[in-house]
Design an enzyme around this catalytic site. Structure first.
Site, PDB file in Angstrom:
ATOM      1  N   SER A  68       0.841  -1.189   0.000  1.00  0.00           N
ATOM      2  CA  SER A  68       0.000   0.000   0.000  1.00  0.00           C
ATOM      3  C   SER A  68       0.876   1.238   0.000  1.00  0.00           C
ATOM      4  O   SER A  68       1.970   1.247   0.565  1.00  0.00           O
ATOM      5  CB  SER A  68      -0.904  -0.010   1.238  1.00  0.00           C
ATOM      6  N   ASP A  69       0.389   2.287  -0.647  1.00  0.00           N
ATOM      7  CA  ASP A  69       1.077   3.568  -0.645  1.00  0.00           C
ATOM      8  C   ASP A  69       0.031   4.657  -0.788  1.00  0.00           C
ATOM      9  O   ASP A  69      -1.030   4.438  -1.382  1.00  0.00           O
ATOM     10  CB  ASP A  69       2.091   3.664  -1.776  1.00  0.00           C
TER      11      ASP A  69
END
Length: 192
Positions: A68-69
């Protein structure tokens, strides 16, 4: 149960993933998060989520890896983690009375097969009109210098907002659980 790995060192993402009650472990991906020239915010968060998952998959070839970012976007500009008090103050002054879009890249990678599910999940924050005094008090109390957009919505940062707009408020904290649950179920992991 598949070997579930969160490719992150974020304590905020761990707290969110804990809510699902699934056994998992964390491995920090340690990748370069520099945007590429002319890369859109959506492309950036999707690429980084996938790269984080791939980096961890090299260490755990039988894992189901979550990457995730997140970035904040205002007037087309990516607003990252402020890191300093001064930068956080400037970010909040700029956001005052305006809307900021948050994009969270989410990836679920099956390291065994190489199959990945990747999405960019949007969420919009409408800020109240903030005085310099309000901003200063907030920053002194919460010190959100490691948070994109200079606030912690799970804490006192909620006081900065007029309203929120999106499918999953967890996206704002960095891990869109509603989308992740769908991805996990697509990969054969039953959450309920």
């Amino acid at each position: 149960m598949k070997n579930l790995i969160l490719a992150s060192s974020s304590p905020f993402r761990r707290v969110l993933l804990d809510r699902l009650g699934l056994p998992y472990r964390c491995i920090s991906p340690g990748i370069d998060e520099t945007p590429q020239p002319h890369e859109t915010p959506e492309a950036l968060v999707q690429r980084l989520a996938l790269e984080k998952a791939r980096a961890v998959a090299r260490q755990v070839p039988q894992g189901l890896i979550i990457g995730s970012d997140q970035v904040a976007v205002l007037d087309g500009d990516i607003i990252g983690k402020p890191l300093t008090h001064e930068t956080a103050r400037c970010q909040l002054q700029r956001a005052s009375g305006r809307s900021v879009q948050f994009l969270t890249g989410l990836c679920l990678l099956d390291a065994r097969t190489g199959e990945s599910q990747v999405e960019a999940v949007p969420f919009r924050v409408h800020f109240r009109t903030l005085s310099d005094r309000m901003i200063e008090h907030y920053l002194q109390r919460e010190q959100p210098y490691q948070c994109a957009g200079s606030f912690k919505s799970e804490g006192l940062g909620i006081a900065l907002f007029e309203r929120l707009e999106g499918d999953d408020p967890n996206s704002l904290i960095g891990l869109p659980l509603i989308r992740l649950i769908r991805m996990l179920e697509n990969a054969g992991v039953e959450v309920l």
